[in-house]
Design an enzyme around this catalytic site. Structure first.
Site, PDB file in Angstrom:
ATOM      1  N   GLU B  60      -3.057 -14.831 -14.924  1.00  0.00           N
ATOM      2  CA  GLU B  60      -3.884 -14.310 -13.832  1.00  0.00           C
ATOM      3  C   GLU B  60      -3.117 -13.402 -12.891  1.00  0.00           C
ATOM      4  O   GLU B  60      -3.629 -12.357 -12.478  1.00  0.00           O
ATOM      5  CB  GLU B  60      -4.534 -15.450 -13.039  1.00  0.00           C
ATOM      6  CG  GLU B  60      -5.699 -16.132 -13.759  1.00  0.00           C
ATOM      7  CD  GLU B  60      -5.270 -17.238 -14.711  1.00  0.00           C
ATOM      8  OE1 GLU B  60      -4.039 -17.476 -14.817  1.00  0.00           O
ATOM      9  OE2 GLU B  60      -6.135 -17.862 -15.329  1.00  0.00           O
ATOM     10  N   HIS B 129     -10.371 -27.506 -10.182  1.00  0.00           N
ATOM     11  CA  HIS B 129     -11.319 -26.530 -10.736  1.00  0.00           C
ATOM     12  C   HIS B 129     -12.559 -26.328  -9.866  1.00  0.00           C
ATOM     13  O   HIS B 129     -13.531 -25.746 -10.328  1.00  0.00           O
ATOM     14  CB  HIS B 129     -11.781 -26.981 -12.127  1.00  0.00           C
ATOM     15  CG  HIS B 129     -10.790 -26.743 -13.224  1.00  0.00           C
ATOM     16  ND1 HIS B 129      -9.513 -27.230 -13.197  1.00  0.00           N
ATOM     17  CD2 HIS B 129     -10.903 -26.060 -14.398  1.00  0.00           C
ATOM     18  CE1 HIS B 129      -8.885 -26.871 -14.305  1.00  0.00           C
ATOM     19  NE2 HIS B 129      -9.697 -26.155 -15.043  1.00  0.00           N
TER      20      HIS B 129
HETATM   21  C1  LIG Z   1      -4.664 -20.786 -14.525  1.00  0.00           C
HETATM   22  C2  LIG Z   1      -5.704 -21.170 -15.500  1.00  0.00           C
HETATM   23  N1  LIG Z   1      -6.343 -20.208 -16.191  1.00  0.00           N
HETATM   24  C3  LIG Z   1      -7.299 -20.525 -17.075  1.00  0.00           C
HETATM   25  C4  LIG Z   1      -7.656 -21.828 -17.288  1.00  0.00           C
HETATM   26  C5  LIG Z   1      -8.761 -22.167 -18.266  1.00  0.00           C
HETATM   27  N2  LIG Z   1      -8.165 -22.699 -19.474  1.00  0.00           N
HETATM   28  C6  LIG Z   1      -7.991 -24.013 -19.603  1.00  0.00           C
HETATM   29  S1  LIG Z   1      -7.206 -24.390 -20.990  1.00  0.00           S
HETATM   30  C7  LIG Z   1      -7.125 -22.801 -21.488  1.00  0.00           C
HETATM   31  C8  LIG Z   1      -6.474 -22.486 -22.791  1.00  0.00           C
HETATM   32  C9  LIG Z   1      -5.055 -22.943 -22.859  1.00  0.00           C
HETATM   33  O1  LIG Z   1      -4.558 -22.862 -24.147  1.00  0.00           O
HETATM   34  P1  LIG Z   1      -3.164 -23.481 -24.573  1.00  0.00           P
HETATM   35  O2  LIG Z   1      -2.151 -23.273 -23.498  1.00  0.00           O
HETATM   36  O3  LIG Z   1      -2.838 -22.948 -25.903  1.00  0.00           O
HETATM   37  O4  LIG Z   1      -3.415 -25.050 -24.641  1.00  0.00           O
HETATM   38  P2  LIG Z   1      -4.426 -25.849 -25.570  1.00  0.00           P
HETATM   39  O5  LIG Z   1      -5.732 -25.868 -24.853  1.00  0.00           O
HETATM   40  O6  LIG Z   1      -4.483 -25.168 -26.883  1.00  0.00           O
HETATM   41  O7  LIG Z   1      -3.864 -27.231 -25.645  1.00  0.00           O
HETATM   42  C10 LIG Z   1      -7.723 -21.980 -20.547  1.00  0.00           C
HETATM   43  C11 LIG Z   1      -7.856 -20.530 -20.667  1.00  0.00           C
HETATM   44  C12 LIG Z   1      -6.986 -22.815 -16.526  1.00  0.00           C
HETATM   45  N3  LIG Z   1      -7.280 -24.109 -16.629  1.00  0.00           N
HETATM   46  N4  LIG Z   1      -6.011 -22.462 -15.666  1.00  0.00           N
END
Ligand SMILES: Cc1ncc(C[n+]2csc(CCOP(=O)(O)OP(=O)(O)O)c2C)c(N)n1
Ligand SMILES: [Mg+2]
Lengths: 359, 324
Positions: B60, B129
């Site tokens: 972000e 959130h």
């Molecule tokens: C700062 C932030 N941006 C976006 C999100 C929304 N979000 C939650 S999980 C995620 C994907 C994360 O993927 P990864 O790091 O590969 O972990 P996984 O879910 O595959 O375990 C997103 C975009 C968030 N929680 N926090």
């Protein structure tokens, strides 16, 4: 041989695994079974509308939390992201408190205040459960800093997703960890996707893998497949040794796969950003539980019958946890403004000085 | 007038502005190939391609800052935060850069950027959130912020925001995305700084923004049905610039006011309104100004408790009854 190929070799004979008793091996298997059963049940409860918000399931990744956490001692610590049920159960949190938290009940591990993404158990050296992607990564460095400051030998396992490595906070934490020789191990659980985005579309990285970015910070790194719990243990132990002996950080990239959608509502996980075929192939080739069961049966450590008993016991434990959660009370309304300020809750002089709340 | 969901109204606003101005592009996590985490950008990547609808990694601070930079050179980025709660990762870009660049350059540079996404509680996603930072943004001179409560306003404000030459931060609501309202056909613009009287009344004024407008309208219905009291509901729509006149005129007419918001009370939007009303309409007040906001604590997860934490129609009615 590449790191990945080397890691594909059996690690059963590595001292850290060879030294395991039959009972300990069965314990690893049991923990993975318990985590999976717990989560399968939470999914069906969620679909009945009894759990709110998000539910990020760890199914398919169990060997990572169980393998890594099994190596830890009393002065080692764990912190992770929102996909935290596996780590929570692996560190020894009870199914009751974890299930009740999902129900938003007062008996939950966070008194119903945190929900699925925000489990905590400081008494088990488990520091969460963090909802903001990569938000936990500087905290992991901080836990390691505190260990070092207090001259306590120990290591911190900080888990994060493959998508989290693109956050600035992670890079700042890496620099600090290397600059100040912090005993923190970043475990990138690389399940191939961040929500609906594949690595190719989100991440520029060196050929060796995501973890190779470590070289820019002078940090040691490794990449290996995580489905085999022996491999997970052997490779993580090297990083723990580095933390203990040299007080140096490590980045581990562990290749894994999540079977379910990103959270429960994930419209495109079977026919959008990935395919049903891909998911099925992973399940048949790389399932951590099926794999370990086969190994243990071959080793003569586990019998089919005993495996069934373990499954049945896990099911019973989950069923009892559901009953516990169902029968537990919701928090009182007054609880909404409790646990905001330590000083107020503890009724200290500081807590009684000035107005803290404004309704 | 056709009925559209809040989501579709926003989607239409993006399409229309993308087609109208080649400088307009959308960027954010999962906005393109995934059609948006909440499907607000559904179909737009298919229609306009990678050039106009761009998936960003989870970075972000990086991509919001990139948007601010691109806007300095005259592009009109429409940046999605999957949740406004994730803005906190990018605060330096949002506040220090977008908020101050025009001032610090003595007016040489401006940032025609839109930053948008949902900012609301009520969906049991926990404290990390569920933030509603409209007051933080309004506290920063140089930034504009609006919180549409209906589909028509969502569309009209979004289109205006995109054409505005200053940074405009639009806070939507996941609980409203699926709700339908009538939306005027054709070009529909709602100016920033213009409140809307969503319900006329003579006995008491409710001032609200975002989903609190819906709550206030329900409270007004209850008061009318149960006590025959006619409440006027003023929807601020835009927080900064603020339509002070519409608020003050309503208070001058009804002489009683309840300020309703889903934000926390301390330094919330209602605090600024209360200060303004007592200063500029003191003689017209027949009773102390009342405020209704979320219970002053981080957002609780527990689903039934989160309901209690957020303002309900009953809370608004209770506040009104104190001064009727
Ligand atoms: C700062 C932030 N941006 C976006 C999100 C929304 N979000 C939650 S999980 C995620 C994907 C994360 O993927 P990864 O790091 O590969 O972990 P996984 O879910 O595959 O375990 C997103 C975009 C968030 N929680 N926090
Ligand atoms: Mg991932």
């Amino acid at each position: 041989m590449t790191n990945m190929e080397q890691a594909e070799e059996s690690h059963a004979a590595d001292p850290i695994n060879a030294s395991l008793s039959a009972e300990e091996k069965i314990g690893l298997y049991r923990d993975m079974v318990r985590i999976r059963r717990f989560e399968q049940t939470t999914l069906s409860i969620y679909q009945k509308g009894k759990i709110g918000g998000f539910l990020h399931l760890y199914i398919g990744q169990e060997s990572l939390a169980v393998g890594a956490v099994s190596l830890l001692g009393d002065t080692d610590h764990v912190i992770t992201a929102y996909r935290d049920h596996g780590h929570a159960l692996a560190v020894g949190m009870s199914m009751n408190e974890c299930m009740a938290e999902l129900y938003g009940k007062a008996t939950g591990c966070s008194k119903g205040k945190g929900g699925s993404m925000h489990y905590f158990a400081p008494d088990k050296n488990f520091w969460g459960g963090h909802g903001i992607v990569a938000g936990q990564t500087p905290l992991g460095a901080g836990l390691a800093f505190a260990l070092k400051y207090r001259k306590v030998p120990g290591a911190v396992l900080c888990f994060l997703g493959d998508g989290a490595i693109n956050q600035g906070a992670f890079h700042e934490a890496l620099n600090l960890a290397s600059l100040w020789d912090l005993p923190v191990i970043y475990v990138i659980e690389n399940n191939g996707y961040s929500m609906g985005t594949s690595q190719l579309r989100s991440t520029a990285h060196p050929q060796g893998g995501l973890a190779q970015r470590a070289e820019g910070y002078g940090i040691a790194w490794d990449i290996f497949p995580g489905a085999d719990v022996y491999t997970m243990r052997a490779c993580t132990q090297k990083a723990i040794d580095r933390a203990y002996k040299k007080s140096r950080p490590t980045i581990l990239e562990v290749v894994t796969y999540r079977y379910q959608g990103h959270s429960v509502a994930d419209s495109k996980h079977k026919d959008g950003y990935r395919t049903k075929e891909e998911i099925e192939a992973q399940k048949t080739l790389n399932d951590p539980i099926a794999r370990f069961k086969k190994i243990l049966i071959e080793e003569g450590v586990l019998a089919e019958e005993q495996s069934k008993e373990i499954q049945a016991a896990a099911k019973l434990e989950v069923d009892l946890a559901v009953k516990f959660a169902e029968e537990s009370p919701f928090p009182e309304e007054a609880a909404i403004t409790e646990d905001v300020y330590y000083e107020v809750d503890e009724k200290t002089e500081a807590g009684r000085t000035g107005r803290h709340f404004f309704n | 007038m056709p009925k559209l969901t809040y989501r579709q109204a926003l989607n239409d606003a993006f399409s229309e502005e993308i087609e109208r101005d080649e400088n307009v592009f959308l960027m954010g996590e999962e906005v393109a190939q995934y059609d948006g985490a909440y499907k607000v950008t559904q179909g737009l990547w298919k229609k306009y391609g990678d050039y106009r609808v761009v998936d960003a990694p989870i970075s972000e601070a990086g991509f919001i800052g990139l948007g601010v930079g691109a806007s300095m050179l005259g592009l009109r980025p429409v940046m999605e935060l999957m949740f406004w709660s994730f803005a906190y990762v990018a605060f330096d870009q949002l506040i220090n850069n977008a908020g101050n660049i025009r001032y610090m350059s003595g007016g040489l540079i401006h940032c025609p950027i839109v930053i948008r996404g949902p900012a609301n509680g009520g969906t049991n996603v926990g404290a990390t959130h569920s933030h509603t930072p409209e007051n933080f943004i309004a506290n920063t001179p140089g930034l504009k912020v609006c919180c549409p409560a209906t589909a028509a306003d969502a569309k009209g404000l979004m289109k205006t925001a995109i054409r505005d030459n200053d940074p405009v931060y639009v806070m939507e609501n996941t609980l409203l995305y699926g709700e339908e309202w009538e939306v005027p056909e054709g070009e529909h613009l709602v100016p920033l700084g213009k409140a809307d009287v969503k319900r006329e009344g003579s006995d008491i004024t409710f001032v609200a923004h975002g989903r609190a407008v819906i709550t206030s309208l329900q409270a007004a219905d209850i008061l009318e049905a149960e006590r025959g009291i006619k409440a006027e509901v003023v929807d601020l729509r835009s927080i900064r610039p603020l339509d002070a006149d519409t608020v003050l005129n309503s208070v001058k007419k009804t002489n009683r006011v309840v300020l309703v918001e889903e934000n926390k009370p301390f330094c919330g939007v209602g605090a600024q309104l209360a200060s303004m009303i007592q200063l500029e309409a003191f003689d017209h007040l027949d009773a102390p100004i009342q405020r209704v906001s979320s219970i002053d604590a981080p957002a609780i997860y527990s689903p039934p408790l989160e309901k209690v934490q957020l303002p309900s129609p009953a809370d608004v009615v209770a506040a009104a009854e104190k001064i009727l």
